[in-house]
Motif scaffolding. Sequence first.
Motif, mmCIF file in Angstrom:
data_model
loop_
_atom_site.group_PDB
_atom_site.id
_atom_site.type_symbol
_atom_site.label_atom_id
_atom_site.label_comp_id
_atom_site.label_asym_id
_atom_site.label_seq_id
_atom_site.Cartn_x
_atom_site.Cartn_y
_atom_site.Cartn_z
ATOM 1 N N THR A 54 0.834 -1.054 0.016
ATOM 2 C CA THR A 54 0.212 0.018 0.034
ATOM 3 C C THR A 54 0.940 1.163 0.175
ATOM 4 O O THR A 54 0.359 2.391 -0.353
ATOM 5 N N ARG A 57 3.589 3.729 -4.523
ATOM 6 C CA ARG A 57 2.865 4.440 -5.347
ATOM 7 C C ARG A 57 3.869 4.635 -6.494
ATOM 8 O O ARG A 57 4.874 5.117 -6.295
ATOM 9 N N SER A 84 -1.477 3.029 -6.315
ATOM 10 C CA SER A 84 -0.443 1.900 -5.895
ATOM 11 C C SER A 84 -0.330 0.955 -7.061
ATOM 12 O O SER A 84 -1.329 0.942 -7.909
#
Length: 228
Positions: A54, A57, A84
């Motif tokens: 998570t 990115r 993500s």
Amino acid sequence: MTTTLPPLPGAATASAPAPPRAPRARRRSPAVLALAVALVATGGLGGAVLYNATGQRSAVLALAQNVPAGQTISAGDLVVAHISLDPSLQPVGAASLENVVGMRATADLMRGQFLTATDVTHSSLVQAGEQVVGLPTKDTQLPAVALQPGDKIMVVATGSGSGSSDSGGTTLPAVGTQTAATVISIGDQDSDGTTVVDVALPQSQASLLAVLAASGGFTVVFAPQGGG
């Protein structure tokens, strides 16, 4: 003098309270302890993986506004978004911004969607062997639907224009004659309400359509592919 009486039969004998019993230590088997350690370790590893998944990115390109199919993409049409990573997505990276600007949209692109490689192309709307003719049109000659670059249209001769029926020895198409073309661009409407629509069509038909355009005796019909 105090005399101690014997207890009555059946009466509780007074005595000092018994001290609390210390809890007995529970013994755990080595196998249980090993399983607990393994579960804790697995949970920690899973949490670390989830955190990393998570937390990673990537900067990608997204649409800042709607872009119709065929329109050239400008820098103002795009915005950088951070998402993500997902193997199922193949967005264009933000580093490709300069390469994407100037390309054409292959389909209607909606504000907020991520840009993918198949959404843009360097190919021109004008194919080999085609020429571009400008159609000076009034609102009454255009369909109510807003034309977009890449739209397929039919230019239908109406014979109601102000031009002559013969221009430079070229006979105008008969009323009802249809000429297929592809919209390349739509100009801004000028002060007298005229909008020039550039269309591409085979070179063999371009001259005749140019004469028809000059006469003003035509109307434009929206003819999307697969529309029958």
